[in-house]
Design an enzyme around this catalytic site. Structure first.
Site, short mmCIF file in Angstrom:
data_model
loop_
_atom_site.label_atom_id
_atom_site.label_comp_id
_atom_site.label_asym_id
_atom_site.label_seq_id
_atom_site.Cartn_x
_atom_site.Cartn_y
_atom_site.Cartn_z
N HIS A 203 18.12 34.40 12.40
CA HIS A 203 16.67 34.34 12.55
C HIS A 203 16.00 35.47 11.78
O HIS A 203 16.66 36.35 11.21
CB HIS A 203 16.28 34.39 14.03
CG HIS A 203 16.77 35.60 14.78
ND1 HIS A 203 16.13 36.82 14.71
CD2 HIS A 203 17.83 35.77 15.61
CE1 HIS A 203 16.76 37.69 15.48
NE2 HIS A 203 17.81 37.09 16.04
N CYS B 161 23.04 38.38 17.47
CA CYS B 161 22.49 37.48 16.47
C CYS B 161 22.43 38.12 15.09
O CYS B 161 22.62 39.33 14.94
CB CYS B 161 21.09 37.04 16.87
SG CYS B 161 21.06 35.74 18.13
#
Length: 311
Positions: free
Chosen positions: A198, A214
């Site tokens: 992301h 992440c």
């Protein structure tokens, strides 16, 4: 082969890149690549991409600014210039920008995330091109896991639901799209549990171990990657601090710090990788030792092979 020979070949490479109009920031550049089909073809492999650039530090410019402007993470510029204060580099300092990389090993040639170098690679196998972006990764206690997975979701303007580990800091209420959302404007979900690729509302975290597992990209990079990647793409998350590549018959070694402490002996690991490629007899061992000791994340020539595998 002597270091002077290496430098000569490097000069030829830079001149050729200037003539083809590839100078300037390479944050979104695509590069041609090819992997050898076997040991006999090693001389024709092209697995080193990019090129060195040069930059004069401007007034009040930080190394973080320089890194971002040239498509690098903080780790890459800090490793190359360990003796320069990243916040107050001297104005007009002439910097060599290390926008050059050995490609990571890959089985599928689709998406590869290499944890120690904090980079993601997007391979366009059908046309023999590749792009690469710097990333931020999981910090201690939330290390980004290795493994093979697939892209299962693509979403713009995502809402972030704080996981249990983040609720003490952020609360439990979902965070809508906007400047306070740590996911940024794009989310690429993976089949690996609790892991995604992301954007970020804190660009300084790219090139650092700051996330809860992440993979973060600069806002200007995730917008490009989002358009390139498709649901179903294979993603390989690997842990490889040592990479071996070949370009124009030269053997390059690129060594990164073992950030998660997974490799007991980096030199032995490098030797094993070089031997697996059948190149140990073609490298200068002193140069291999030098690369391993420096661990500056930049490809350096350590030997040569004859194209076509001839001896």
């Amino acid at each position: 082969m002597s270091r002077s020979s290496f430098n000569k070949n490097g000069t030829i490479l830079v001149l050729s890149l200037i003539l083809t109009g590839l100078c300037g920031p390479v944050s979104a550049a695509s590069f041609h690549y090819s992997f050898a089909a076997g040991p006999a073809d090693m001389g024709s492999e092209h697995s080193v991409i990019g090129f060195f650039q040069y930059h004069n530090v401007a007034y009040k410019e930080t190394l973080l600014d320089v890194a971002r402007n040239y498509g690098l993470g903080y780790n890459e510029i800090a490793l190359y210039y360990p003796d320069i204060d990243p916040w107050v580099p001297k104005t007009d300092t002439r910097l060599t920008i290390p926008t050059r990389w050995v490609l990571p090993p890959t089985q599928y040639e689709e998406v590869v995330i290499n944890i120690p170098e904090m980079r993601i690679y997007f391979f366009m196998k059908k046309i023999g091109m590749v792009k690469t972006y710097p990333i931020g990764l999981g910090r201690e206690g939330f290390e980004t896991p290795v493994g093979a997975c697939r892209v299962v979701e693509r979403q713009t303007k995502p809402t972030w639901v704080p996981p249990p580990s983040a609720r003490e800091q952020y609360g439990s209420a979902p965070v809508p799209p906007g400047p306070d959302n740590p996911l940024g404007d794009y989310w690429v979900g993976l089949s690996a549990e609790h892991i995604g690729i992301h954007g970020t509302n804190r660009p300084w975290g790219v090139g650092r171990e700051v996330s809860r597992g992440c993979i973060r990209l600069y806002p200007e990079h995730i917008s490009q990657f989002y358009e390139e990647v498709s649901v179903g793409n294979r993603v390989e998350i690997i842990y490889e601090p040592v990479k071996v590549g070949i370009e124009n018959g030269l053997i390059y070694l690129e060594v990164h710090p073992d950030i998660y402490g997974q490799i007991p002996d980096l030199f032995q690991h490098a030797e094993t990788l070089i031997k697996q490629k059948g190149l140990w007899e073609h490298v200068e061992q002193d140069e291999v030792v030098r690369c391993v000791e420096e661990k500056n994340g930049v490809p350096f020539p350590v030997g040569s092979v004859v194209k076509g595998g001839d001896s």
